[in-house]
Design an enzyme around this catalytic site. Structure first.
Site, PDB file in Angstrom:
ATOM      1  N   CYS A  67      52.056 -64.072  15.639  1.00 26.85           N
ATOM      2  CA  CYS A  67      52.339 -63.061  14.622  1.00 26.85           C
ATOM      3  C   CYS A  67      53.703 -62.409  14.798  1.00 26.85           C
ATOM      4  CB  CYS A  67      51.259 -61.974  14.649  1.00 26.85           C
ATOM      5  SG  CYS A  67      51.547 -60.645  13.471  1.00 26.85           S
ATOM      6  N   ARG A  70      54.072 -57.855  14.701  1.00 23.53           N
ATOM      7  CA  ARG A  70      53.384 -57.057  15.712  1.00 23.53           C
ATOM      8  C   ARG A  70      53.971 -55.691  16.022  1.00 23.53           C
ATOM      9  NH1 ARG A  70      52.798 -61.062  20.594  1.00 23.53           N
ATOM     10  NH2 ARG A  70      54.259 -62.428  19.478  1.00 23.53           N
ATOM     11  N   TRP A 234      50.278 -57.019   5.763  1.00 17.54           N
ATOM     12  CA  TRP A 234      50.815 -57.367   4.445  1.00 17.54           C
ATOM     13  C   TRP A 234      51.517 -58.707   4.567  1.00 17.54           C
ATOM     14  CZ3 TRP A 234      52.137 -52.654   6.851  1.00 17.54           C
ATOM     15  CH2 TRP A 234      53.262 -52.728   7.670  1.00 17.54           C
ATOM     16  N   GLU A 239      55.275 -66.910   3.597  1.00 17.29           N
ATOM     17  CA  GLU A 239      53.890 -67.416   3.666  1.00 17.29           C
ATOM     18  C   GLU A 239      53.449 -67.927   2.301  1.00 17.29           C
ATOM     19  OE1 GLU A 239      52.414 -63.488   5.631  1.00 17.29           O
ATOM     20  OE2 GLU A 239      51.124 -65.098   6.363  1.00 17.29           O
TER      21      GLU A 239
HETATM   22  N1  ARG Z   1      49.569 -67.342   6.063  1.00 17.62           N
HETATM   23  C1  ARG Z   1      48.350 -66.855   5.475  1.00 17.62           C
HETATM   24  C2  ARG Z   1      48.428 -66.931   3.967  1.00 17.62           C
HETATM   25  O1  ARG Z   1      49.423 -67.315   3.431  1.00 17.62           O
HETATM   26  C3  ARG Z   1      48.054 -65.432   5.894  1.00 17.62           C
HETATM   27  C4  ARG Z   1      48.064 -65.167   7.389  1.00 17.62           C
HETATM   28  C5  ARG Z   1      48.172 -63.688   7.749  1.00 17.62           C
HETATM   29  N2  ARG Z   1      49.406 -63.130   7.238  1.00 17.62           N
HETATM   30  C6  ARG Z   1      49.759 -61.855   7.339  1.00 17.62           C
HETATM   31  N3  ARG Z   1      50.903 -61.497   6.798  1.00 17.62           N
HETATM   32  N4  ARG Z   1      49.041 -60.971   7.981  1.00 17.62           N
HETATM   33  O2  ARG Z   1      47.521 -66.559   3.247  1.00 17.62           O
END
Ligand code: ARG
Length: 368
Positions: A67, A70, A234, A239
């Protein structure tokens, strides 16, 4: 070592660190450990106080090697729902989590912790996620959800075969048949994707949900395994823009994006994939901002991670990390992370992958 000895050993490691971080004396830790020792002897396990649970969950985030977010580990809100003993009540708590975390777009990191040791399993990978269907005309929706979507259908849920159907919550109490629940629409915040300069991209008809709430990992604190402990932060824009939308095994939107923007897709040297990736990421950042939904770009997230590294060093703790996950999938070498080394050792408390709750049934051979 017996099972009880190993729980106590883990408890001792945890309580000592936890108490010292909370400014309690070694004497207090000893007293608490004696209490835990006799509880384990009587019941084979022990119960965390709220304070231990809260700090343990925070430590677990702090120790999450993959992560990049953090820096904010100590600001997570911890909901203790260990009193709940039926799926119906777990469902209500999950609705409360979604609503608290979403907060009209000003996303709040939170974790909801249920009874440990396989009392409950949440079958969903994330509380809010889109269904995926294999059809004779190809895949619809999110290919990553195909197996879970099938499991939901077997339980009696019916989807609309759309690209963005919200999956139901599936909650299993012990060995009982799992129950599924539709999430009320007014609890779910979604963001339509548009590009600040290229209105053509609205033709992608893409959207994404506001809050990623991972719900299939096991939280382990001091030898106690919390199998149901969904948590959220968030999004970082990559991602969604560089993975969920872009991976060819997910929504695979790079070719369509390049086509809409007139990039030369006949040769890879035109860098059409790279341009389309940047466009999608710009669109995600712009759209979340416009909708008032918290999101962070990968450069800011990397700087925040650097600050986390500094703060941890100041606190006399060494940090652990998984470089292959920490580097962002876009322009990784433009962040300090790319040029650093991280120790990928696993420190507890932490979050762990666990076996899929719905795997066994699906893997069963129909002839045996
Ligand atoms: N990578 C995942 C997604 O695209 C989420 C993982 C957690 N991500 C976060 N920003 N807490 O759905």
């Amino acid at each position: 070592m017996t099972n009880q000895e190993s729980i106590f050993q883990e408890a001792a490691d945890f309580i000592q660190t936890c108490f010292s971080e909370l400014g309690k004396s070694a004497g207090q830790a000893d007293i608490r450990l004696q209490e835990i020792h006799s509880e384990i002897k009587k019941r084979g396990t022990y119960t965390h106080t709220y304070e231990e649970l809260e700090h343990g969950a925070k430590m677990a985030w702090r120790n999450s090697n993959k992560c990049i977010g953090r820096l904010f580990w100590s600001s997570i809100t911890v909901f203790d729902e260990r009193k709940e003993n039926e799926a119906e009540k777990v469902k209500e708590a999950l609705f409360r989590h979604i609503s608290y975390a979403t907060n009209g777009g000003k996303i709040r990191p939170a974790i909801t912790i249920f009874r440990p040791e396989n009392s409950f399993r949440i079958w969903n990978h994330q509380l809010i996620r889109y269904a995926g269907y294999e059809t004779p005309h190809g895949t619809i929706g999110d290919p990553a959800s195909i197996a879970f979507t099938k499991a939901c259908q077997e339980l009696g849920w019916k989807g609309n075969e759309g690209n963005f159907d919200i999956l139901p919550l599936v909650i299993q109490h012990k060995e009982e048949t799992p129950k599924w629940y539709k999430i009320p629409e007014d609890l779910i915040l979604e963001v339509p994707i548009q590009h600040p300069a290229h209105p053509e991209l609205e033709e992608l008809n893409a959207k994404w949900y506001a809050v990623p709430i991972i719900s299939d990992m096991k939280l382990e604190i001091g030898g106690i395994r919390y199998n149901a402990a969904p948590f959220n932060g968030w999004y970082m824009e990559t991602e969604i823009g560089a993975r969920n939308f872009a991976d060819s095994s997910r929504y695979n939107l790079l070719p369509k994006t390049a086509e809409l923007l007139g990039y030369d897709t006949s040769r890879s040297a035109s860098l059409w994939k790279d341009k389309a990736l940047i466009d999608l990421n710009e669109a995600v950042l712009h759209s979340y901002k416009k909708a008032g939904v918290s999101i962070v770009d990968h450069h800011t997230a990397a700087s925040q991670f650097q600050l986390f590294e500094e703060k941890e060093a100041e606190s006399g703790r060494s940090i652990t990390g998984d470089w292959t996950w920490l580097i962002p999938p876009i322009s990784p070498a433009s962040t300090h992370i790319f040029h650093s080394k991280y120790d990928n050792r696993i420190v507890k408390p932490n979050f762990f992958y666990q076996e899929k709750a719905y795997g066994a049934e699906l893997k069963k051979c129909p002839f045996h």
